[in-house]
Scaffold this motif. Structure first.
Motif, PDB file in Angstrom:
ATOM      1  N   ALA A 183      41.024  42.344  49.566  1.00  0.00           N
ATOM      2  CA  ALA A 183      39.796  41.667  49.989  1.00  0.00           C
ATOM      3  C   ALA A 183      39.259  40.769  48.879  1.00  0.00           C
ATOM      4  O   ALA A 183      38.840  39.634  49.126  1.00  0.00           O
ATOM      5  N   ARG A 184      39.285  41.255  47.656  1.00  0.00           N
ATOM      6  CA  ARG A 184      38.779  40.451  46.543  1.00  0.00           C
ATOM      7  C   ARG A 184      39.670  39.238  46.275  1.00  0.00           C
ATOM      8  O   ARG A 184      39.179  38.167  45.911  1.00  0.00           O
ATOM      9  N   GLY A 204      38.163  42.512  54.981  1.00  0.00           N
ATOM     10  CA  GLY A 204      37.431  43.703  54.578  1.00  0.00           C
ATOM     11  C   GLY A 204      36.309  43.390  53.604  1.00  0.00           C
ATOM     12  O   GLY A 204      35.905  42.236  53.425  1.00  0.00           O
ATOM     13  N   ASP A 205      35.821  44.425  52.934  1.00  0.00           N
ATOM     14  CA  ASP A 205      34.678  44.303  52.028  1.00  0.00           C
ATOM     15  C   ASP A 205      35.163  44.191  50.586  1.00  0.00           C
ATOM     16  O   ASP A 205      35.809  45.107  50.072  1.00  0.00           O
ATOM     17  N   PRO A 206      34.858  43.075  49.900  1.00  0.00           N
ATOM     18  CA  PRO A 206      35.318  42.918  48.521  1.00  0.00           C
ATOM     19  C   PRO A 206      34.369  43.497  47.467  1.00  0.00           C
ATOM     20  O   PRO A 206      34.691  43.478  46.285  1.00  0.00           O
ATOM     21  N   LEU A 207      33.202  43.988  47.872  1.00  0.00           N
ATOM     22  CA  LEU A 207      32.180  44.404  46.919  1.00  0.00           C
ATOM     23  C   LEU A 207      31.974  45.909  46.830  1.00  0.00           C
ATOM     24  O   LEU A 207      31.532  46.408  45.788  1.00  0.00           O
ATOM     25  N   THR A 208      32.271  46.637  47.901  1.00  0.00           N
ATOM     26  CA  THR A 208      32.002  48.074  47.915  1.00  0.00           C
ATOM     27  C   THR A 208      32.870  48.806  46.897  1.00  0.00           C
ATOM     28  O   THR A 208      34.096  48.627  46.864  1.00  0.00           O
ATOM     29  N   ARG A 233      37.484  49.031  44.258  1.00  0.00           N
ATOM     30  CA  ARG A 233      37.310  47.944  45.211  1.00  0.00           C
ATOM     31  C   ARG A 233      38.662  47.476  45.746  1.00  0.00           C
ATOM     32  O   ARG A 233      39.678  47.559  45.061  1.00  0.00           O
ATOM     33  N   ASP A 234      38.655  46.987  46.965  1.00  0.00           N
ATOM     34  CA  ASP A 234      39.864  46.552  47.645  1.00  0.00           C
ATOM     35  C   ASP A 234      40.378  45.271  46.989  1.00  0.00           C
ATOM     36  O   ASP A 234      39.725  44.221  47.046  1.00  0.00           O
ATOM     37  N   PRO A 264      36.163  36.788  56.267  1.00  0.00           N
ATOM     38  CA  PRO A 264      35.319  37.861  56.819  1.00  0.00           C
ATOM     39  C   PRO A 264      35.880  38.496  58.082  1.00  0.00           C
ATOM     40  O   PRO A 264      35.470  39.606  58.441  1.00  0.00           O
TER      41      PRO A 264
END
Length: 293
Positions: free
Chosen positions: A84-85, A53-57, A80-81, A49
């Motif tokens: 991040a995922r 970054g954001d793995p869901l957006t 999605r990134d 975290p």
């Protein structure tokens, strides 16, 4: 031979000093290489975290983008990134692998120790273990998830059940061998109670083989989780996992290869690190294994 002059291979693990570590690293590099890679992966996963970054957006306007300064591994078919995922997916694989190894070790020790000391319990327990060995992991996971729905807890249970017999049989064989040794018989003849004998004389002998077998179970659990997630019966699809990342991106390999290469390489490196650690632990606790090579 005194403790100071003894080789590191013969020094009990609980009595190692910092000054022994360089010599231990030269004798058993696999432990430090595998353990170092695994420790780094755990740190990166826990700190995800803070930097990943954001793995869901989802952003449809950025779908299947190549690697860039904004998205280091590019984006997937939903925008999605991928970086991040991939990082957050390490949490799932490591948590499933370590949890399955810990649960299998705990259950295997409890059942194996009791089976090694109680003939009546041994007959029942070993027949149950024989039955569990015949259950395929993937079919069991599909059956459990179809009844309860997808979830990490159910996935861990489905992995632990088929792995339990191998650990139980290993611990049972160790207990059967150790309980006949003179120091165990002397402790019992001296009036020591059985629980104390088990804790002080039997349990320490089970730790080295248990650590090696635990590494094997951890690697198998990580691969099994990825396979089940690839098939769609692992963790829920909204949770980043290396298996479901590969599954959802397999149709876009030519357009965005990093969507598969990133989780695939991370999965291979993680399993390799665990296997190296297991091989190193085997050599560390049994120096004869290394000399036989």
């Amino acid at each position: 031979m005194t403790l100071l002059s003894a080789p590191v291979d013969t020094v009990p693990m609980g009595r190692l000093r910092i000054s022994d570590l360089p010599r231990l690293a030269r004798r058993h590099p696999l432990v430090f290489v595998g353990g170092g890679i695994l420790a780094l992966l755990i740190i990166l996963a826990l700190a995800a975290p803070l930097y990943a970054g954001d793995p869901l957006t989802m952003d449809p306007f950025k779908r299947l983008q190549p690697p860039s300064a904004e998205m280091w591994f590019g984006s997937d078919n939903l925008g999605r990134d991928v970086f991040a995922r991939t990082v957050f997916g390490a949490r799932i694989s490591l948590m499933v692998g370590l949890s399955a190894a810990a649960a299998t070790a705990l259950g295997g020790v409890l059942i194996g120790v009791l089976a090694g000391y109680s003939r009546g319990f041994d007959n029942v327990a070993m027949r149950v273990m024989d039955g569990l060995m015949s259950i395929p992991t993937i079919l069991l996971a599909i059956a459990l998830i179809s009844l309860t729905g997808p979830g990490i807890g159910i996935l861990i249970i489905a992995i632990v059940i088929p792995q339990l017999p191998s650990v139980t049989r290993l611990i049972r064989s160790v207990v059967l061998a150790v309980r006949e040794r003179p120091y165990v018989e002397a402790a019992l003849c001296g009036g020591a109670r059985l629980p104390k004998v088990l804790w002080r004389h039997i349990m320490p002998s089970t730790i080295p083989p248990l650590m090696v077998q635990g590494a094997i179970v951890c690697a198998d659990a990580i691969l099994t989780e990825a396979a089940l997630s690839f098939l769609g019966v692992g963790v829920p699809p909204e949770i980043p996992s290396w298996g479901n990342m590969i599954s959802s991106s397999r149709l876009y390999l030519a357009l965005a290869p990093m969507t598969i290469f990133a989780p695939g390489i991370c999965l291979a490196v993680t399993v390799l690190a665990v296997n190296l650690l297991g091989d190193g632990l085997r050599d560390l606790f049994d120096p004869r294994a290394k000399r036989r090579r």
